[in-house]
Design a protein around this motif. Structure first.
Motif, PDB file in Angstrom:
ATOM      1  N   VAL A  98     -63.808 -19.825 -24.056  1.00  0.00           N
ATOM      2  CA  VAL A  98     -63.484 -20.244 -22.690  1.00  0.00           C
ATOM      3  C   VAL A  98     -62.044 -19.838 -22.371  1.00  0.00           C
ATOM      4  CG1 VAL A  98     -63.220 -22.221 -21.144  1.00  0.00           C
ATOM      5  CG2 VAL A  98     -65.124 -22.140 -22.778  1.00  0.00           C
ATOM      6  N   ASN A 151     -59.338 -20.861 -20.856  1.00  0.00           N
ATOM      7  CA  ASN A 151     -58.625 -21.989 -20.267  1.00  0.00           C
ATOM      8  C   ASN A 151     -57.126 -21.812 -20.423  1.00  0.00           C
ATOM      9  OD1 ASN A 151     -58.931 -22.485 -23.192  1.00  0.00           O
ATOM     10  ND2 ASN A 151     -57.864 -24.410 -22.742  1.00  0.00           N
ATOM     11  N   SER A 178     -69.593 -22.819 -27.113  1.00  0.00           N
ATOM     12  CA  SER A 178     -68.370 -22.556 -26.355  1.00  0.00           C
ATOM     13  C   SER A 178     -67.159 -22.984 -27.183  1.00  0.00           C
ATOM     14  CB  SER A 178     -68.368 -23.316 -25.028  1.00  0.00           C
ATOM     15  OG  SER A 178     -69.399 -22.851 -24.171  1.00  0.00           O
ATOM     16  N   THR A 222     -66.872 -25.134 -19.269  1.00  0.00           N
ATOM     17  CA  THR A 222     -65.970 -24.157 -18.666  1.00  0.00           C
ATOM     18  C   THR A 222     -64.547 -24.706 -18.697  1.00  0.00           C
ATOM     19  OG1 THR A 222     -66.166 -25.037 -16.415  1.00  0.00           O
ATOM     20  CG2 THR A 222     -67.840 -23.441 -17.126  1.00  0.00           C
TER      21      THR A 222
END
Length: 518
Positions: A60, A62, A430, A474
């Motif tokens: 992800v 981020n 993830s 996410t």
């Protein structure tokens, strides 16, 4: 108040997964001694890691705020004669919510389980009945320690955390048997204890409680007898309607017999009712006598307490502690509560690295009432020639288990089951691309919002538990609480309302969030 106790912990070891050298023995006069650890069932689960390909995992993208990545901390020492102010740390820029952590309790140098104590608390856990658990290391290099349990409501009644954030620290410091002053206080407590009927009171309270239970049984029996009496009385009235001249001889004869049966049943149940009523009266008379004696004991105890109120106030606090046996705790940052089976878990990770392929992870499962181990799990987590070792562990409200490890500059979760029914783990598909801290201190699940948190110094990072399992979170799903405390974060636990309880060092301190964590 509890009776006098000798806290002798030498040799109180679990029969599995222990080092050979015991801790030194000692005696303390105030705290209840734990039982020796029972031998437990060992479950050899083999390799419990599902097969996966790293290329199938999604990183992800981020952007994480940064906690304290320096591993340098602001430390200070508490002194009993100084004024100790509570701490408060507010979230800073980059956080997903405005929140703060404030001192709930300053923790003692130790709960007097071993002479090596130095306030080295490694874990905190909360169950669903307002009990809190701390894992105390017996000393650097020993890999041994004990779990200490407190009921939060009982501590509040004694003013711990509500009136005085230092009360717990001061109570255990007062009775620290490893200091000259603490040893003297233990001696004074022992002498005061002999002057008043503490033991007699304790025994009498137990007798009273047993008799109350027996009386309650009689009340239930009496009420049942009354219910059955009334039932047969209703039946008798119903049957009597068919014994009049308006009905045939055959019908009258049949119902007269039923009336006679009902009459006998009524007599039987009335006799039972009266018998239980008599026994209840006897218990009431006996309990009245016991309570009168108890009041006399309490008067004598109050007089002794009045001679040294500080000592007994500290004793009341200290005696709320329940101690586990000394066990192997490994690194000590895996203590967790499984809400599904109501048990505690602790991984015995004796190194900070992964294991060789021939070695096993070892995890204890413990009873929350007795703090005794009930089973030990042994298993491997094999992947691409590595054997992963548990260094964190948490459970959500459904009993799903989670742990995590650093992966490059990010963080990777694993999920599965760890109970008597099944042992298995799989990676979340993830991966957190950027983590905000260097240390992998702790993993914890919030029962209110069903999010899983990993703890690093000065930053808490969380993801919805369901999305960890599905592997579809996410960057927008990742929440952060970031601080500038420069303190060492050790563990994080949650109450049923979602308030966070953060364990910090040094000094050891439990802090509570100002609002539920998001």
């Amino acid at each position: 108040m509890k009776t006098k106790y000798k806290l002798m912990l030498a040799g109180a070891f679990l029969g599995v997964g222990l080092s050979a050298a015991p801790l030194s023995s000692f005696a303390a006069e105030v705290i209840d001694a734990p039982d020796k650890a029972d031998k437990v069932k060992v479950i050899d689960a083999g390799n419990v890691m599902s097969t996966y390909n790293d290329d199938d995992l999604t990183t992800v993208n981020n952007t994480s705020p940064q906690g304290n990545t320096s591993k340098k901390y602001d430390k200070y020492t508490l002194h009993p004669t100084d004024i100790t102010e509570p701490n408060k740390y507010d979230t800073i820029s980059g956080s997903s919510q405005k929140n703060s952590f404030s001192t709930q309790w300053f923790l003692p140098e130790g709960f007097n389980i071993a002479g090596y104590q130095h306030g080295n608390f490694q874990s905190v856990a909360f169950d669903d009945e307002d009990n809190i658990y701390f894992l105390e290391s017996a000393g650097t290099g020993t890999n041994q320690g004990a779990i200490v349990k407190f009921n939060v409501d009982k501590l509040k009644e004694l003013g711990v955390g509500t009136k005085d954030t230092t009360a717990m620290w001061l109570a255990f410091d007062y009775f620290n048997p490893f200091t000259t002053e603490g040893a003297q206080h233990n001696k004074e407590y022992n002498e005061a204890y002999k002057k008043a009927p503490f033991a007699k009171k304790e025994a009498l309270v137990e007798t009273i409680n047993k008799n109350k239970s027996w009386r309650n049984n009689q009340v239930n029996y009496r009420n049942n007898a009354k219910k059955y009496y009334q039932g047969w009385k209703t039946k008798k009235a119903k049957y009597a309607k068919y014994t009049t001249a308006r009905y045939s001889y055959k019908t009258r004869t049949k119902y007269k017999k039923l009336v006679a049966t009902a009459t006998k049943k009524m007599a039987t149940w009335m006799k039972s009712y009266q018998g239980h009523k008599t026994k209840i009266a006897a218990y009431d008379k006996k309990l009245a006598g016991y309570n009168k004696t108890l009041a006399g004991y309490q008067t004598q105890i109050d007089k002794v307490k009045a001679d040294n109120p500080e000592m007994f106030a500290n004793a009341d606090i200290a005696q709320t502690a329940q101690l586990s046996p000394i066990i192997n705790i490994g690194h000590g940052q895996t203590l967790s509560f499984n809400p599904e089976n109501k048990h505690l878990y602790l991984a015995e990770d004796e190194s900070l690295s992964d294991l060789s392929v021939s070695e096993n992870n070892q995890v204890l499962e413990m009873d929350t009432n007795t703090l005794q181990p009930i089973r030990e799990y042994r298993f491997k987590m094999l992947h691409d020639g590595s054997n992963f070792q548990l260094h964190t562990l948490g459970f959500d409200k459904s009993g799903n288990a989670y742990w995590g490890r650093k992966k490059g500059s990010g963080y990777m979760y694993f999920y599965g089951r760890l109970d008597e029914k099944d042992v298995k783990f799989a990676p979340s598909k993830s991966i957190v691309g950027k983590r905000g801290g260097n240390t992998n201190q702790f993993v914890s699940a919030n029962p209110k919002n069903d999010r899983v948190y990993f703890v690093s110094d000065d930053i808490l990072t969380s993801i919805p538990a369901a999305k960890v399992r599905k592997g579809n979170f996410t960057a927008n799903d990742i929440h952060y609480q970031v601080f500038d405390s420069k303190r060492e974060f050790e563990g994080l636990a949650f109450d049923q309302s979602g308030y966070g309880y953060l364990l910090m060092l040094w000094p050891p301190e439990l802090m509570k969030s100002s609002q539920p964590l998001n």
